[in-house]
Structures are given as C-alpha cells and as structure tokens.
Design a protein around this motif. Structure first.
Motif, PDB file in Angstrom:
ATOM      1  N   SER A 293       8.516-101.150 -38.002  1.00 54.78           N
ATOM      2  CA  SER A 293       8.713-100.098 -36.779  1.00 54.78           C
ATOM      3  C   SER A 293       9.273-100.850 -35.134  1.00 54.78           C
ATOM      4  CB  SER A 293       6.781-100.737 -36.316  1.00 54.78           C
ATOM      5  OG  SER A 293       6.671-101.492 -36.323  1.00 54.78           O
ATOM      6  N   THR A 294       8.921-102.077 -34.582  1.00 52.91           N
ATOM      7  CA  THR A 294       9.714-102.820 -33.990  1.00 52.91           C
ATOM      8  C   THR A 294      10.823-102.918 -33.840  1.00 52.91           C
ATOM      9  OG1 THR A 294       8.256-103.817 -33.958  1.00 52.91           O
ATOM     10  CG2 THR A 294       7.716-102.434 -32.342  1.00 52.91           C
ATOM     11  N   ASN A 314       8.120 -93.684 -44.138  1.00 52.26           N
ATOM     12  CA  ASN A 314       6.319 -94.808 -44.312  1.00 52.26           C
ATOM     13  C   ASN A 314       6.143 -95.728 -43.834  1.00 52.26           C
ATOM     14  OD1 ASN A 314       3.583 -94.794 -43.838  1.00 52.26           O
ATOM     15  ND2 ASN A 314       3.522 -96.021 -45.993  1.00 52.26           N
ATOM     16  N   GLY A 316       5.804 -96.974 -40.197  1.00 56.37           N
ATOM     17  CA  GLY A 316       6.109 -96.370 -39.094  1.00 56.37           C
ATOM     18  C   GLY A 316       6.502 -96.925 -37.351  1.00 56.37           C
ATOM     19  N   MET A 317       7.497 -96.222 -37.955  1.00 51.31           N
ATOM     20  CA  MET A 317       9.067 -95.964 -36.459  1.00 51.31           C
ATOM     21  C   MET A 317       8.536 -94.626 -35.411  1.00 51.31           C
ATOM     22  SD  MET A 317      12.236 -97.217 -38.185  1.00 51.31           S
ATOM     23  CE  MET A 317      12.410 -95.344 -39.338  1.00 51.31           C
ATOM     24  N   SER A 318       8.377 -95.466 -34.262  1.00 52.53           N
ATOM     25  CA  SER A 318       8.440 -94.243 -33.197  1.00 52.53           C
ATOM     26  C   SER A 318       9.144 -94.857 -31.914  1.00 52.53           C
ATOM     27  CB  SER A 318       6.601 -94.504 -32.611  1.00 52.53           C
ATOM     28  OG  SER A 318       6.458 -95.459 -32.366  1.00 52.53           O
ATOM     29  N   GLY A 319       9.606 -93.681 -31.345  1.00 56.12           N
ATOM     30  CA  GLY A 319       9.810 -94.271 -29.670  1.00 56.12           C
ATOM     31  C   GLY A 319      11.456 -93.932 -29.585  1.00 56.12           C
ATOM     32  N   SER A 320      11.906 -94.606 -28.568  1.00 52.13           N
ATOM     33  CA  SER A 320      13.969 -94.431 -29.658  1.00 52.13           C
ATOM     34  C   SER A 320      14.052 -94.980 -30.449  1.00 52.13           C
ATOM     35  CB  SER A 320      14.485 -95.314 -28.028  1.00 52.13           C
ATOM     36  OG  SER A 320      15.714 -95.745 -28.126  1.00 52.13           O
ATOM     37  N   LEU A 321      15.144 -95.119 -31.141  1.00 45.45           N
ATOM     38  CA  LEU A 321      15.710 -95.478 -32.071  1.00 45.45           C
ATOM     39  C   LEU A 321      17.460 -96.093 -32.272  1.00 45.45           C
ATOM     40  CD1 LEU A 321      14.007 -92.704 -35.223  1.00 45.45           C
ATOM     41  CD2 LEU A 321      12.955 -95.319 -34.360  1.00 45.45           C
TER      42      LEU A 321
END
Length: 336
Positions: A293-294, A314, A316-321
């Motif tokens: 994710s992070t 699947n 859990g990645m979110s926000g800026s990539l």
C-alpha cells in the motif's frame, strides 16, 4: 472392410501400413456407464499385435485395473512405444512393474490416477525408464512414498509434474537433486513448507520453469536455493506466506526471469530487498492480493522496461501513486 489406416483415432506408417498411433482417449462417458464401485478394466491382450506402436493414448477412460488373456505381459510387445498417456484413470502402483518393460518411453502421463496406493511395496517404481524426458504424476496422492518412485534414476528427465500429491516432510528421498537435466518442474499444491533444503533444487542449474504455488512456505527461504537457478524464466511462488522473508528468496540473482507470480504472498513493508529492480527481463509480473500500500517506490518497477503485463489488484493502494514509477512511459506495457 475399409482401410483401418483411414479410421479416426488411428495413424499408420505410410510405408509399412502398420499402426504407429492409437488415440483411444475419452471413449466413454463416466456418468453414463459407470459408478465408482463398478469401473471397467483394460484388456492388455488387445495390444499384442501392435509391435510398431509409438504413441498410445488411453486417458479419460476411468479404467480401474487390467487383465489379459495370455500368460505374458501385454505391454511387453510394445518395444517401440515412446508416448503413453494413462491419465484420468484409477490405476494404482501395481501397474508400475508392467510399465518398466517400456524402455523406449520418452513421455509418460500418469496424472490423476491412484499411484499412491501400493507404492511403498513397489520394488523399482519407474527406475527402469531411463529414456524418459517427460513425466506427469500430478494428483496421485503419493505423499510420503517418495523413494519408491525411483525418480533419481531418471537422469534424462526434462519435464516433471508432481503437483497435488500432498508431499511433506523430508523430500531427500524424492531424488530431485539427481535430475540435473530438468527444465520444467511443477511442485504446486503440496505441503512443502519447512523441508525446503531437502528438495535439492539448488542442483537443478538447467531449470527454466518452476511452479511452487500453494505450499505453505514461510520463514527464511534461503534453503530453497532459488539464487542458484540462474536460468529460470518462469517462477510461480503465489499463495505461500513469504511476507517479510523477501531477501531470503534470492530473486535478485534471477536476471533471466520473464514471468513471475508473487500473488497472495502477504508482502508488505519496504520491498527493496525483494530485488525486483534487478529483473530487467521481466515481461509479466503478478503482485496481486498482497499488502503493498505505502511502499510503492521500494518495488523498483521503474527499472522494468520490458514489462508487458502488471497485476497489482487488491493491494490497498490509495492516494498519489507517483512513487509507483513512470510505468506509463513503458512502451511494452499492454496489460495493467
């Protein structure tokens, strides 16, 4: 009165007119004719006349056993047979002594039978078939009767499938370390969790494809010996419990890998130690169903200029990539 060489499922030698190939697979429907307590048997006497036969396919016939009308081994006459497919039947290990007479065999498929039954009392297993190059024993419930197979004598093997056999414990007796000509090995869907060193994979320097999906592997994986398999092109380690044992895999040494599946291995945290940045020949990479994710920047995906397929479903990645890297600049990436 028609010419049998023109029949479906029959192939003849154009010069001699003798039958060289019989495709007798799937000749009946199991659900229509049989129940598990009343299965057919194979009459070996039927094959006595076919002395020039090179290929015989009897798969998907649900034979439970065999019999013959003469006093000698029905397979013994098939001295030229090179390809034999007996998959999807119910043969057990008492068939193995009959098969040991087929010394010209190069391909043998025994997948989806019941070879685990009676295997411990088998004297030679398949040890006499020294010309075998392809052997399929998947889903036979072999589990711990490993030495009885006689695999260590099959030094010409190039492809071996032992998937779905419930193998566990020390696997030294399996004899894989002796099969130095192996190019493809499938050990998926077993229980090879804590006995990695006993596999002897580090000896298989010619291995190009390795499948160890769903084996419950966890902890330090150094003893698996992957770092020695520098000719690997295809590697499947999905659905194990690799999580934070990333450096112990030795992936950074596998610079020829083109297809890598690490799906469902519970990876998280910094992934620099995984060594993906070194695998510049990668064309397909599956990292789905993890916990990435992070720690996107630590993957090193920006180095993989030859990547054509990337699966990160699947995670859990979110926000800026942004830290995932400039994968859009990759001219080869077609599936993301």
């Amino acid at each position: 009165m028609s010419n049998y060489c023109d029949w479906e499922r029959v192939q003849c030698n154009a010069t001699t007119g003798r039958v060289i190939k019989l495709s007798l697979n799937d000749t009946r429907q199991f659900s229509q004719y049989y129940s598990l307590d009343r299965l057919p048997t194979l009459n070996l006497s039927l094959f006595h006349p076919f002395e020039e036969l090179k290929s015989l396919d009897l798969s998907y016939n649900f034979f439970e056993g065999w019999h013959e009308n003469r006093a000698y081994d029905g397979f013994r006459c098939l001295k030229q047979l090179k390809i034999l497919d007996l998959s999807y039947n119910y043969f057990n290990a008492t068939l193995l002594p009959y098969l040991n007479n087929l010394t010209s065999l190069t391909t043998l498929n025994l997948g989806w039978n019941n070879m685990g039954e009676g295997l411990k009392s088998a004297k030679q297993g398949l040890a006499n078939l020294s010309n075998l190059k392809v052997l399929n024993l998947d889903w036979n419930r072999i589990n711990n009767s490993l030495s009885s197979l006689g695999l260590k004598m099959l030094r010409n093997l190039e492809e071996l499938d032992l998937s779905g056999n419930g193998m566990s414990g020390s696997l030294t007796l399996l004899g894989l370390a002796n099969l130095t000509n192996l190019k493809s090995l499938d050990l998926s869907n077993n229980q090879i969790s804590t006995s990695l060193a006993s596999l002897g994979l580090q000896n298989l320097k010619n291995l190009e494809e390795l499948n160890m999906l769903n084996n419950g592997m966890s902890g330090s994986l150094t003893s698996l010996g992957l770092a020695n398999l520098t000719n690997l092109k295809v590697l499947n380690l999905s659905w194990n419990r690799i999580n934070n044992s990333l450096s112990s895999l030795g992936l950074k040494m596998l610079r020829n890998v083109e297809w890598l599946n690490l799906s469902g291995t519970r990876m998280s945290g910094s992934l620099t130690l995984l060594g993906l940045a070194n695998l510049t020949n990668l064309k397909s990479l599956d990292l789905s169903n993890n916990q990435i994710s992070t720690s996107l920047a630590s993957l090193g995906l920006q180095n993989l200029k030859n990547l054509e397929e990337l699966n990160m479903l699947n995670n859990g990645m979110s926000g800026s990539l942004t830290s995932l890297g400039n994968i859009n600049d990759n001219q080869y990436l077609s599936k993301f």
